[in-house]
Write a protein that holds these residues in place. Structure first.
Motif, mmCIF file in Angstrom:
data_model
loop_
_atom_site.group_PDB
_atom_site.id
_atom_site.type_symbol
_atom_site.label_atom_id
_atom_site.label_comp_id
_atom_site.label_asym_id
_atom_site.label_seq_id
_atom_site.Cartn_x
_atom_site.Cartn_y
_atom_site.Cartn_z
ATOM 1 N N ARG A 1 0.843 -1.196 0.000
ATOM 2 C CA ARG A 1 0.000 0.000 0.000
ATOM 3 C C ARG A 1 0.877 1.245 0.000
ATOM 4 N NH1 ARG A 1 -3.050 -2.696 4.426
ATOM 5 N NH2 ARG A 1 -4.176 -4.176 3.145
ATOM 6 N N ALA B 1 -4.291 3.623 0.960
ATOM 7 C CA ALA B 1 -3.269 4.437 1.621
ATOM 8 C C ALA B 1 -2.568 3.613 2.698
ATOM 9 C CB ALA B 1 -3.910 5.674 2.238
ATOM 10 N N PRO B 2 -1.280 3.889 2.897
ATOM 11 C CA PRO B 2 -0.516 3.112 3.890
ATOM 12 C C PRO B 2 -0.787 3.596 5.299
ATOM 13 C CG PRO B 2 0.912 4.713 2.847
ATOM 14 C CD PRO B 2 -0.437 4.874 2.224
ATOM 15 N N VAL B 3 -2.029 3.459 5.770
ATOM 16 C CA VAL B 3 -2.374 3.911 7.117
ATOM 17 C C VAL B 3 -3.136 2.806 7.843
ATOM 18 C CG1 VAL B 3 -2.461 6.355 6.537
ATOM 19 C CG2 VAL B 3 -4.509 4.971 6.271
ATOM 20 N N ARG C 1 -2.112 11.355 11.899
ATOM 21 C CA ARG C 1 -2.180 12.049 10.618
ATOM 22 C C ARG C 1 -3.408 11.590 9.822
ATOM 23 N NH1 ARG C 1 0.171 9.835 6.096
ATOM 24 N NH2 ARG C 1 1.346 8.423 7.410
ATOM 25 N N ALA C 2 -3.616 10.269 9.789
ATOM 26 C CA ALA C 2 -4.754 9.732 9.034
ATOM 27 C C ALA C 2 -6.073 10.164 9.670
ATOM 28 C CB ALA C 2 -4.665 8.213 8.976
ATOM 29 N N PHE D 1 -9.242 5.094 0.819
ATOM 30 C CA PHE D 1 -8.657 4.987 2.157
ATOM 31 C C PHE D 1 -7.831 3.705 2.282
ATOM 32 C CE2 PHE D 1 -9.045 3.216 6.451
ATOM 33 C CZ PHE D 1 -8.388 4.198 7.168
ATOM 34 N N ALA E 1 -6.679 13.748 8.808
ATOM 35 C CA ALA E 1 -7.070 13.884 7.399
ATOM 36 C C ALA E 1 -8.538 13.496 7.211
ATOM 37 C CB ALA E 1 -6.177 13.003 6.525
ATOM 38 N N LEU E 2 -8.921 12.378 7.821
ATOM 39 C CA LEU E 2 -10.301 11.902 7.684
ATOM 40 C C LEU E 2 -11.281 12.883 8.326
ATOM 41 C CD1 LEU E 2 -9.642 8.162 8.427
ATOM 42 C CD2 LEU E 2 -10.930 8.944 6.456
ATOM 43 N N ARG F 1 -5.982 0.914 9.585
ATOM 44 C CA ARG F 1 -7.426 0.959 9.318
ATOM 45 C C ARG F 1 -8.237 1.447 10.514
ATOM 46 N NH1 ARG F 1 -7.593 -3.070 5.227
ATOM 47 N NH2 ARG F 1 -6.165 -2.264 3.704
ATOM 48 N N ARG G 1 -10.900 16.122 8.878
ATOM 49 C CA ARG G 1 -11.001 17.350 8.085
ATOM 50 C C ARG G 1 -11.912 17.141 6.892
ATOM 51 N NH1 ARG G 1 -5.528 20.714 7.129
ATOM 52 N NH2 ARG G 1 -4.418 20.026 8.995
ATOM 53 N N LYS G 2 -11.735 15.988 6.229
ATOM 54 C CA LYS G 2 -12.564 15.665 5.065
ATOM 55 C C LYS G 2 -14.036 15.583 5.478
ATOM 56 C CE LYS G 2 -13.277 11.575 4.167
ATOM 57 N NZ LYS G 2 -14.351 10.644 4.574
ATOM 58 N N LEU H 1 -3.332 11.625 3.693
ATOM 59 C CA LEU H 1 -3.331 10.182 3.970
ATOM 60 C C LEU H 1 -2.004 9.555 3.562
ATOM 61 C CD1 LEU H 1 -6.771 8.583 2.976
ATOM 62 C CD2 LEU H 1 -5.842 8.992 5.236
ATOM 63 N N HIS H 2 -1.450 10.016 2.419
ATOM 64 C CA HIS H 2 -0.214 9.418 1.913
ATOM 65 C C HIS H 2 1.014 10.169 2.390
ATOM 66 C CE1 HIS H 2 -1.712 6.350 -0.918
ATOM 67 N NE2 HIS H 2 -2.775 7.127 -1.008
ATOM 68 N N TYR I 1 -6.804 15.883 0.707
ATOM 69 C CA TYR I 1 -7.164 14.797 1.633
ATOM 70 C C TYR I 1 -6.269 13.581 1.399
ATOM 71 C CZ TYR I 1 -9.832 10.578 2.866
ATOM 72 O OH TYR I 1 -10.206 9.347 3.319
#
Lengths: 241, 229, 225
Positions: free
Chosen positions: B78, C86-88, C3-4, C83, C7-8, C90, C10-11, B106-107, B102
């Motif tokens: 990923r 992305a390397p985040v 960070r993830a 989502f 980001a989520l 879950r 804010r979205k 995430l990345h 956004y």
């Protein structure tokens, strides 16, 4: 592999249950306040306890399913919950009859054990519709297991909340074993054991049935018969080894 | 020491219920090469891309992307693949800039990269409008920018230029075309264009790999045409 | 992870600010429910047990609307795939959605609790009463948000999303209803506000903790394929 053990199990559960009911009817003393009606206790309480135990067992199988991804665990979880629901109906009906006999009403809200049981029963009633509304079978199994785990954890928590919610006006002869005289307790424990055996028998029987059906289907497929179109189903399919 | 193949599939199988969407697919793709996947609708092209993108787990066989086995090491893959499917994966009520910002968060990509890409796909002047006001071509360009945002070494593209006019195709080609220097898996229905950019051709029919290999006399327009009959 | 989640969040906030859908719907539905309570109970004012019940039920039903909509944009517009690519971690999705839902509930309560005070509540809204109500509702919101996120994610992939959310969500939230109603009843009593019942706050806290852990353990299985 299933057949012979199933027979032994079936005989054992019939004998134990019949013995338990005989003990309840003839050996255990008559309840001073409630008379003969109190005998339904030997059916109602084992039904409820075994049903709840079955829900927790279903949650355990669901955890194993999520951990290992083994579809046979999903089948076991499904059958466990299915059987518990059937026993649960029995527990609600007998509980209601008992309430009618001892308090004159078919339903009493201030009996927290019964109310808690109803909430759990209603929650588990959504298990089948949930499965049915997911088409992809892998996802159906996974989501059903997530549900089973969540509901399994919910079961004790719900009992705690409901029980605390009601001031303890009724003497709880029903659940505290200390209040049971020795003869009653023996009869009760035999009934509980018989009911547990019956549950295991039904669970195994249903699993065997599903395995047999899956095997039959795979044999038919090998013989080249046109595979009957499988409709959408809530039930997981047994895997043929 | 030579780099490992970017994609290695061995007997890859993926089912939906009883139906095998991919069965027993085996192939190898070297770094920087382009794999073009042909096949009629429902042949398993999209399933293959989703398995490689770690969105679907394989049910049988082995799949390695950048040397990492799926699904066990999916988390290493990923962020190293750019995926461009039929859906743009953009929120329709947000602008292109907000969507990219956004995904940039995430990345963990700097915000400057967002502006750079908006410029390169020719969306800079419309970047603040919500995506649902865009034409299909503009949505596709925004989706391309989303797919290459994190500068992935591997690109998985499902008919990338399907909705684009020639000018837009040129813009997009710079980012995800053969000249982009990335390892690419591209699905296509166009034998002429597809064969021209392919280093390896995969022809799928009913989930099975009917054709695997570099373009040649045998692996040509006739063989690809036969997939669709 | 942080960070993830940011980001989520804010979205999520951007989407709700751009096209306000969920919060206005929840607030409007809540006020309508209060009006319906007025007519169905045939009471001009409520206090104590009844007030606690009316408030909890109104908020719970409003919450169901929010839970129903929680994952719709991600499901229909491919945000899940975006989502997952992305390397985040879950779990970030669970945390962000639960926080967003808590935020929605708090905003709705900021509108609905005063509305409840004006429309139905017998005892006057004092600062002390509001403080107690806020403490209880915040604990209840956390439970509703955690279970709501879990049930919302479970339901979004089914064919009967609108049915599954209340059918599974309402029984699962019964302990929250009991805890919140029991804790609110003395605070809303006509005879003068009683003390905060610690036992019921503890039950709510325990519920939040247990289902927080359950959701953490099972949420990943709802996302993967």
């Amino acid at each position: 592999m299933y057949g012979s053990r199933l027979q032994t199990l079936a005989i054992a559960s019939v004998v134990t249950l019949a013995g338990g009911f005989a003990l309840a009817a003839f050996y255990a003393p008559m309840d001073a306040d409630q008379g003969f009606m109190q005998k339904i206790f030997y059916l109602h309480v084992p039904l409820a306890i075994v049903a709840l135990g079955g829900f927790v067992f279903g949650a355990y199988q669901a955890v194993q399913h999520l951990r290992t991804g083994d579809p046979s665990r999903d089948l076991k979880s499904y059958v466990a919950i299915h059987m518990s629901l059937i026993l649960g109906i029995g527990a609600l009906v007998t509980g209601s009859i008992w309430a009618r006999a001892s308090w004159g009403k078919w339903w009493v809200w201030d009996e927290p054990t019964l109310v808690a049981f109803l909430i759990i029963f209603l929650l588990y009633c959504t298990y089948q519709p949930l499965r049915f509304s997911i088409e992809d079978r892998d996802r159906q199994a996974r989501y059903a297991s997530v549900f089973a785990v969540t509901a399994g954890v919910f079961t004790p928590l719900n009992f705690l909340a409901v029980r605390l919610a009601d001031p303890l006006i009724h003497p709880r002869t029903l659940d505290s074993q200390d209040n049971l005289p020795g003869e009653m307790r023996l009869a009760f424990l035999v009934c509980l054991l018989g009911m547990a055996l019956l549950y295991v028998t039904l669970w195994k029987f249903e699993l065997t049935h599903k395995h047999a059906r899956a095997q039959l289907r795979s044999l038919k497929r090998k013989l080249g018969a046109a595979d009957a179109a499988r409709g959408r189903s809530a039930a997981p399919e047994a895997t043929v080894s | 020491m030579a780099a490992p193949p970017t994609i290695e599939l061995e007997g890859l199988t993926r089912r939906y219920g009883d139906r095998e969407a991919l069965s027993d697919v085996t192939l190898t793709l070297e770094p920087g090469a382009t794999l073009v996947v042909f096949g009629p609708n429902g042949a398993g092209k999209t399933t293959l891309l989703r398995v490689l993108a770690t969105l679907l787990r394989p049910h049988g066989g082995t799949a390695r992307v950048l040397g990492h086995a799926l699904p066990a090491e999916a988390w290493r893959v990923r962020g190293k693949v750019g995926f461009l499917g039929h859906a743009p994966l953009l929120y329709r009520d947000l602008s292109a800039r907000e969507n990219l910002a956004y995904y940039a968060r995430l990345h963990d990509v700097p915000a400057a990269r967002v502006e750079e890409l908006l410029e390169r796909v020719g969306l800079a002047d419309r970047a603040s409008d919500p995506v649902h006001t865009y034409s299909r071509g503009m949505v596709q360009r925004a989706a391309v920018a989303r797919a290459v945002l994190h500068d992935p070494p591997v690109l998985l593209l499902d008919e990338p230029t399907a909705n684009l006019d020639p000018a837009a195709t040129h813009l997009v080609d710079e980012l995800v075309g053969k000249g982009s220097g990335r390892t690419r898996v591209v699905t296509s229905h166009d034998p002429v264009g597809g064969l021209a950019e392919a280093d390896v051709v995969l022809g799928l029919r009913g989930g099975r790999a009917e054709i695997v290999g570099p373009p040649s006399r045998e692996v040509g327009r006739d063989a690809i045409g036969a997939l669709y009959r | 992870m942080g960070r993830a989640v940011s980001a989520l969040l804010r979205k999520e906030l951007r989407l709700e600010l751009r096209t306000p859908q969920v919060i206005p719907a929840m607030a409007l539905f809540g006020v309508t429910t209060l009006v319906i309570f007025h007519f169905s109970l045939q009471r001009d004012t409520v206090e104590g047990d009844l007030a606690a019940g009316v408030l909890v039920v109104t908020l719970l039903f409003a919450a169901m609307l929010g839970i129903n909509r929680l994952f719709v944009a991600d499901h229909e517009e491919g945000g899940f795939d975006g989502f997952l690519l992305a390397p985040v971690d879950r779990t970030a999705m669970l945390v962000a959605k639960a926080l967003a839902l808590t935020g929605f509930l708090v905003v709705v309560e900021l509108l609905l609790v005063p509305a409840f005070g004006f429309l139905l509540l017998g005892p006057a809204m004092t600062f002390e009463l509001l403080w107690k109500v806020a403490a209880i509702l915040l604990l209840a919101d956390a439970g509703v948000a955690i279970v709501g996120t879990l049930v919302g994610a479970l339901a979004i992939q089914t064919r009967a999303r609108d049915l599954i959310v209340p059918l599974i969500g309402l029984p699962l939230l019964v302990p929250v209803v009991i805890g919140a109603a029991k804790a609110l009843a003395p605070a809303l009593d006509a005879a003068g506000a009683g003390a905060l019942p610690g036992r019921w706050l503890a039950i709510l806290g325990l519920y939040d903790l247990v289902f927080g852990l359950v959701a953490y353990a099972v949420f990943d299985f709802l996302l993967e394929d």
